[in-house]
Design an enzyme around this catalytic site. Structure first.
Site, PDB file in Angstrom:
ATOM      1  CG  ASP A   1     -39.237 -47.164  29.192  1.00  0.00           C
ATOM      2  OD1 ASP A   1     -40.173 -47.153  28.383  1.00  0.00           O
ATOM      3  OD2 ASP A   1     -39.375 -47.459  30.391  1.00  0.00           O
TER       4      ASP A   1
ATOM      5  CG  ASP B   1     -31.476 -46.435  27.324  1.00  0.00           C
ATOM      6  OD1 ASP B   1     -31.502 -45.244  27.646  1.00  0.00           O
ATOM      7  OD2 ASP B   1     -32.110 -47.312  27.936  1.00  0.00           O
TER       8      ASP B   1
ATOM      9  CG  ASP C   1     -34.044 -50.760  29.432  1.00  0.00           C
ATOM     10  OD1 ASP C   1     -34.958 -51.012  30.239  1.00  0.00           O
ATOM     11  OD2 ASP C   1     -33.663 -49.606  29.174  1.00  0.00           O
TER      12      ASP C   1
END
Length: 536
Positions: A62, A372, A60
């Site tokens: 961000d 995250d 991922d």
């Protein structure tokens, strides 16, 4: 209290990890690699994972590759949300004078939308810490609200919201401010009759902020102000690719923003700087998918079309499951972008089946995905697909360091807890003897006196234990305590990490400190009956 006003950084949990000492890290593939890894930068294993079985590693962007600085980025999002509330949703202008304390909220909390409360609970979903706005709820209030029910509350949507991403911290803090404001100024918030409506308005304002592109335009002008630099990212990609793994990026951000952020991370290039953005960073990937709409991306029955992105112009081109289609009036398909040493294809939309086909993945267990977001990245990819997963928890680095620093207090707490148990057992036995044993009056008097003494000792030990527990709790965060613990139990957040993340660590580039063929093995589990016998 309108947030944490004190600046004692030993008591406050920083929500990000800087890479000031990154050059001191030993990249495994470098000549000095293979050195001892500090505990706070280690990768922790919940389920065995042999990297030799992994053929593709995905990321991922961000808050995984790009670690945002909460004191600047989240403050920017907070200010934008407040303006939307005032100018678009009719909230009073007093809100414009508010400020954001980025240290106050932590991940793993739960918002009770109907009651205006913020909760921290353990893995069994028992509420252990609760605040109404910024006012702590007493033990009796917690019990009356969340404990005395015939049916256990699930604490799920639609009445509750999980603060499970770092993006959520600002909106949770703003909601608590609004709860305080509503309680102290009844009738001043227009057209709002309950806390749940206020929460919906905050969410709507957040969505407006992200939808109009203002935040991303500001970040793009000066990414170094909002995103932490990490010089280990490119060496990590190179090591993985040199080891024969495919690498891919799946992000919900669109191409223009993705290109800007990855230019900064991989080459410190900016839109307005002396080193202008280019497409060199694409050499680190085989496939990039933007605008993926995770978590729906992870469902193969998701019918989203897959478009190929022309990196230079941002134009979307039609594909048939990733195969380029000729444009109307043309009998040939577009040629790959010139200038790339190894062609990386960039797409928008689609679903996981498209990705598997593009990378020639034969089994979902051959994929390791690093993210995250416990729900958007990890839970869906693990439960729905069977991908192997690694969760990035930036707060973990500081938590591990504090555990090492204050381990003597933790040992002291165990001693006091055992002492309390022993004293209570003696008290119970004395009470039984006084009530049921045939003893004369003198003996009964002696036992009663001994009981009084033990009860006094118990109260003294209880107060010492309570004070030491509060002190230990506040070493991590003055309000919410440890991220991964609630009292003596794992927190709800820790429980989710344990259930759905095969691996977890504080930074994505901690992968670069290990062999790309590493066999990750979990530590031994302990049942309560084994703990004192087997723990070293």
């Amino acid at each position: 209290m309108d947030g944490l006003q004190r600046e004692d950084k030993g008591f406050l949990s920083r929500q990000h990890v800087r890479s000031d000492n990154v050059q001191e890290q030993c990249i495994w593939s470098s000549p000095g690699g293979g050195c001892e890894i500090p505990k706070a930068k280690q990768i922790f294993c919940n389920r065995s994972l042999n990297m030799k079985n992994i053929v593709a590693v995905g990321f991922d962007m961000d808050y995984t590759l790009a670690q945002y600085m909460p004191e600047t980025f989240e403050s920017l999002a907070y200010d934008g949300t407040v303006r939307k509330l005032v100018y678009d949703l009719g909230y009073p202008p007093e809100l414009l004078e508010w400020s954001f304390d980025w240290k106050y909220m932590v991940r793993g909390l739960v918002v009770d939308k109907k009651r205006g409360n913020i909760l921290k609970m353990d893995r069994h979903k028992y509420v252990k810490v609760a605040y109404h706005g910024f006012t702590e709820m007493s033990k009796g209030e917690k019990m009356a609200t969340y404990g005395n029910t015939l049916i256990r509350d699930s604490f799920d949507e639609p009445d509750y919201a999980l603060i499970d991403t770092l993006f959520s911290l600002a909106e949770a803090y703003l909601f608590s401010q609004l709860v305080n404001f509503k309680d102290k100024n009844p009738g001043k918030v227009p057209n709002v009759t309950d806390y749940a409506r206020m929460y919906r308005d905050v969410r709507a304002a957040v969505d407006l902020c992200h939808r109009d592109g203002t935040l991303k335009q500001i970040v793009a002008k000066d990414p170094g102000k909002y995103i932490n630099e990490d010089l280990s990212i490119v060496p990590m990609f190179k090591m993985l690719r040199d080891s024969g793994r495919a690498t891919f990026l799946v992000t919900n951000s669109l191409w223009d923003y993705t290109n800007m952020v990855m230019n900064f991370l991989c080459g410190k290039r900016t839109l307005d700087g002396s080193s202008p953005c280019n497409f060199d960073w694409l050499e680190n990937f085989d496939v990039v998918i933007t605008g993926s709409s995770k978590p729906s991306f992870f469902h193969e029955d998701n019918r989203a079309n897959l478009f190929e992105v022309d990196p230079e112009f941002g134009m979307l081109l039609n594909t048939d499951n990733g195969t380029p289609l000729p444009q109307i009036g043309s009998t040939t398909t577009r040629l790959p972008l010139n200038g790339l040493k190894k062609h990386c294809r960039v797409f928008q939309g689609g679903n996981v089946a498209h990705l598997h086909k593009l990378l020639s993945i034969e089994a979902s267990s051959q994929v390791l995905y690093v993210g995250d977001h416990i729900y958007g990245d990890i839970l869906r990819s693990k439960k729905v697909l069977g991908w192997r997963t690694m969760l990035v928890v930036p707060e973990l680095e500081r938590e591990v360091e504090l555990l090492l620093t204050w381990k003597a207090i933790r040992k002291g707490l165990r001693v006091l807890r055992k002492e309390r148990d022993d004293i209570e057992d003696r008290i119970h036995h004395l009470r039984w003897s006084i009530k049921f044993d045939s003893v004369d009056a003198d003996k009964r008097h002696i036992l009663a006196s001994e009981l009084d003494d033990l009860q006094s000792i118990r109260e003294n030990v209880r107060l010492r234990h309570q004070e030491m527990q509060r002190e230990f709790h506040q070493k991590f965060h003055i309000v919410w305590g440890q991220l991964m613990k609630t009292g003596y139990q794992n927190s709800r957040f820790a429980h989710q990490v344990e259930r759905f993340a095969c691996l977890y660590t504080s930074q994505v580039t901690n992968l670069s400190l290990y062999s790309p063929d590493k066999y990750y093995r979990p530590s031994e589990d302990f049942m309560p009956h084994e703990f004192d016998i087997l723990e070293v």
